[in-house]
Design an enzyme around this catalytic site. Structure first.
Site, PDB file in Angstrom:
ATOM      1  CG  ASP A  62      -4.782   1.538   8.007  1.00  0.00           C
ATOM      2  OD1 ASP A  62      -4.592   2.099   6.911  1.00  0.00           O
ATOM      3  OD2 ASP A  62      -4.091   0.591   8.418  1.00  0.00           O
ATOM      4  NE  ARG A 100      -3.804  -0.106   2.281  1.00  0.00           N
ATOM      5  CZ  ARG A 100      -3.982  -1.028   3.229  1.00  0.00           C
ATOM      6  NH1 ARG A 100      -3.301  -0.970   4.344  1.00  0.00           N
ATOM      7  NH2 ARG A 100      -4.828  -2.004   3.053  1.00  0.00           N
ATOM      8  CE1 TYR A 101       0.618   4.021   4.084  1.00  0.00           C
ATOM      9  CE2 TYR A 101       0.993   1.772   4.832  1.00  0.00           C
ATOM     10  CZ  TYR A 101       0.296   2.955   4.922  1.00  0.00           C
ATOM     11  OH  TYR A 101      -0.707   3.082   5.831  1.00  0.00           O
ATOM     12  CB  CYS A 119      -4.276 -15.672  15.801  1.00  0.00           C
ATOM     13  SG  CYS A 119      -4.261 -14.584  14.354  1.00  0.00           S
ATOM     14  CE  LYS A 155      -1.040   1.208  10.249  1.00  0.00           C
ATOM     15  NZ  LYS A 155      -0.612   0.476   9.043  1.00  0.00           N
ATOM     16  CB  CYS A 180      -7.866  -9.905  18.838  1.00  0.00           C
ATOM     17  SG  CYS A 180      -6.149 -10.391  19.116  1.00  0.00           S
ATOM     18  NE  ARG A 238       5.384   2.271   6.068  1.00  0.00           N
ATOM     19  CZ  ARG A 238       5.034   3.443   5.520  1.00  0.00           C
ATOM     20  NH1 ARG A 238       5.609   3.866   4.413  1.00  0.00           N
ATOM     21  NH2 ARG A 238       4.070   4.157   6.070  1.00  0.00           N
ATOM     22  CB  CYS A 293      -9.126  -9.593  14.419  1.00  0.00           C
ATOM     23  SG  CYS A 293      -7.993  -9.791  13.026  1.00  0.00           S
ATOM     24  NE  ARG A 296      -4.182  -7.385   7.188  1.00  0.00           N
ATOM     25  CZ  ARG A 296      -3.229  -6.608   7.693  1.00  0.00           C
ATOM     26  NH1 ARG A 296      -2.481  -7.024   8.677  1.00  0.00           N
ATOM     27  NH2 ARG A 296      -3.032  -5.409   7.198  1.00  0.00           N
ATOM     28  CG  ASP A 300      -8.822  -0.312  10.849  1.00  0.00           C
ATOM     29  OD1 ASP A 300      -8.664   0.886  10.585  1.00  0.00           O
ATOM     30  OD2 ASP A 300      -7.889  -1.095  11.088  1.00  0.00           O
TER      31      ASP A 300
HETATM   32  C1  LIG Z   1       0.314  -0.329   8.768  1.00  0.00           C
HETATM   33  C2  LIG Z   1       0.846  -0.819   7.534  1.00  0.00           C
HETATM   34  C3  LIG Z   1       2.192  -0.614   7.207  1.00  0.00           C
HETATM   35  C4  LIG Z   1       3.157   0.086   8.120  1.00  0.00           C
HETATM   36  O1  LIG Z   1       2.856   1.414   8.292  1.00  0.00           O
HETATM   37  P1  LIG Z   1       3.761   2.293   9.259  1.00  0.00           P
HETATM   38  O2  LIG Z   1       3.081   3.609   9.308  1.00  0.00           O
HETATM   39  O3  LIG Z   1       5.135   2.330   8.664  1.00  0.00           O
HETATM   40  O4  LIG Z   1       3.794   1.598  10.584  1.00  0.00           O
HETATM   41  C5  LIG Z   1       2.633  -1.096   5.989  1.00  0.00           C
HETATM   42  N1  LIG Z   1       1.810  -1.722   5.123  1.00  0.00           N
HETATM   43  C6  LIG Z   1       0.527  -1.915   5.424  1.00  0.00           C
HETATM   44  C7  LIG Z   1      -0.321  -2.597   4.414  1.00  0.00           C
HETATM   45  C8  LIG Z   1      -0.001  -1.490   6.631  1.00  0.00           C
HETATM   46  O5  LIG Z   1      -1.295  -1.709   6.914  1.00  0.00           O
HETATM   47  S1  SF4 Z   2      -5.397  -8.790  15.833  1.00  0.00           S
HETATM   48 FE1  SF4 Z   2      -6.149 -10.364  14.370  1.00  0.00          FE
HETATM   49  S2  SF4 Z   2      -4.338 -11.049  13.277  1.00  0.00           S
HETATM   50 FE2  SF4 Z   2      -3.603  -9.976  15.119  1.00  0.00          FE
HETATM   51  S3  SF4 Z   2      -3.349 -11.605  16.667  1.00  0.00           S
HETATM   52 FE3  SF4 Z   2      -5.394 -10.760  16.934  1.00  0.00          FE
HETATM   53  S4  SF4 Z   2      -6.717 -12.085  15.685  1.00  0.00           S
HETATM   54 FE4  SF4 Z   2      -4.619 -12.441  15.015  1.00  0.00          FE
END
Ligand SMILES: *Cc1c(COP(=O)(O)O)cnc(C)c1O
Ligand code: SF4
Length: 377
Positions: free
Chosen positions: A324, A106-107, A119, A331, A123, A110, A126, A128, A287
């Site tokens: 985010d 996305r960036y 996991c 973010k 959580c 990175r 969560c 994701r 989120d």
């Molecule tokens: C959060 C995130 C990052 C890291 O973002 P930082 O601001 O550098 O901590 C990188 N890629 C994705 C897809 C993310 O969700």
């Molecule tokens: S936040 Fe989601 S991905 Fe992260 S440890 Fe918890 S359940 Fe697993």
């Protein structure tokens, strides 16, 4: 000393603990008998539910009381079935930013790799959840080679986040193979490993693991403590062993209603993390993940909490409050605005230079100005 006793002792102890994971409501100890709203969830399971799993260690942190902050994070409730029209399973559009399976790019500099969807504890907040607990398991050999190929072809990438799921649910052997392949493809890339295991299964952070991570330096470790009660002798020891192996540890807390939406709780959390040498990196606004509205704190309340914290916490203990952006915007920091605006004027010393004065409010509410010579062009 036999080789097995040194290599096998700690290894088998976390595996044994992991084998005791509670995955069925009937295995929850009677002392924390499910509440009505929790029973309602378990009684009619649905396919789209996020899995239930919790370690006996994390369960043991639950104390009396319905709104216990640990309980809320790990025992599902019927509230998860309430899905608002503006929520969805993939609120950050990971899938549309995925050039290669399991990779989210996305960036520019990175990228994030979901190395496993398992996991130790799911959580309940969560975000994701389109991926976590999806029973795909760890990344396969051919998937990994596509990822390393991508890393080689994208030299603008300076950092790789290993995430999931929880990467540390993988065995040391599997994790080592992934790290080796990544290092081979990109010798200098910074690796950021995201794991909640110091908080929910601290036995995982053993000597073998810390030595292995250290051998792939530079490796940063990001974990998720959300409440001071998660800081125990065991989780503190896990954090210390990472730090002492030369692995910087950062924390990303999630702002959660009924868990930590309180200035005193967060203040204590961040101060105690700093004392553990864990840097409070982010405080994340919830989120818009499907079925998590009961965890969300209104943004205006979040800003209020952060502004109260700012006046009371050392800079070291103060995380960046960030959101985010839904739809894959990435973010953004959500800081209270100290810059009120600017006015034009002339030099305060009686000169004739045209000046601009940026007006600020201080944390205590006073007004201050920062003068700058006006550039004419
Ligand atoms: C959060 C995130 C990052 C890291 O973002 P930082 O601001 O550098 O901590 C990188 N890629 C994705 C897809 C993310 O969700
Ligand atoms: S936040 Fe989601 S991905 Fe992260 S440890 Fe918890 S359940 Fe697993």
């Amino acid at each position: 000393m036999s080789k097995n006793s040194t290599c096998f002792g700690p290894f088998s102890s976390w595996m044994e603990e992991r084998a005791k994971t509670i995955r069925r409501p009937e295995d929850i100890p009677l002392s924390i008998a499910p509440l009505r709203k929790e029973r309602d969830f378990f009684e009619h399971p649905r396919k789209e539910d996020l899995d239930f799993a919790v370690t006996p260690y994390y369960l043991s942190l639950i104390e009396e009381g319905d709104e216990d902050p640990i309980r809320r994070q790990c025992i599902p409730s019927i509230e998860e079935r309430r899905v608002l029209p503006w929520e969805n399973a993939d609120p950050l559009q990971d899938l549309s930013h995925s050039p290669v399976a399991r990779l989210v790019h996305r960036y520019k500099d990175r990228t994030l790799l979901m190395v496993t969807d398992e996991c130790a504890v799911y959580c309940r907040h969560c975000f994701r959840r389109h991926f976590s607990g999806g029973r795909r398991g760890g990344i396969g050999t051919s998937e990994l080679s596509k990822v390393t190929e991508y890393l080689k072809n994208h030299s603008e990438l300076s950092e790789l986040l290993l995430s999931g799921g929880d990467p540390l649910t993988l065995s040391d052997g599997k994790l080592q193979r992934i790290l080796e392949e990544v290092r081979k493809a990109r010798p200098g890339i910074v690796i950021r490993l995201a794991s909640r295991l110091p908080v929910v299964l601290p036995a995982r952070i053993n000597k073998e693991l810390t030595l292995m991570l250290r051998s792939f330096s530079p490796v940063y470790f990001v974990t998720q403590f959300n409440h001071p009660r998660e800081i125990t002798e065991k989780s503190a020891a896990a954090a210390a062993s990472l730090v002492e192996a030369g692995i910087p540890v950062l924390n990303q807390a999630v702002l959660l209603r009924g868990v930590n939406d309180n200035t005193a709780v967060l203040g204590e959390l961040f101060r105690r993390l700093v004392a553990l040498r864990v840097f409070p990196y982010y405080l994340l606004q919830g989120d818009l993940a499907a079925g998590t509205s009961h965890f969300r704190v209104p943004l205006s309340r979040g800003l209020e909490i952060v502004s109260e914290l700012r006046g009371n916490l050392s800079g070291l203990a103060m995380p960046v409050y960030a959101l985010d952006l839904p739809g894959g915007g990435g973010k953004v920091p959500l800081s209270e605005n100290y810059l009120l605006g600017k006015r034009e004027g002339v030099s305060p010393r009686g000169g004739s230079e045209k000046m601009e004065f940026f007006r600020f409010t201080s944390v205590e509410g006073g007004e201050f100005e920062y003068p700058e010579e006006k550039v004419n062009n």
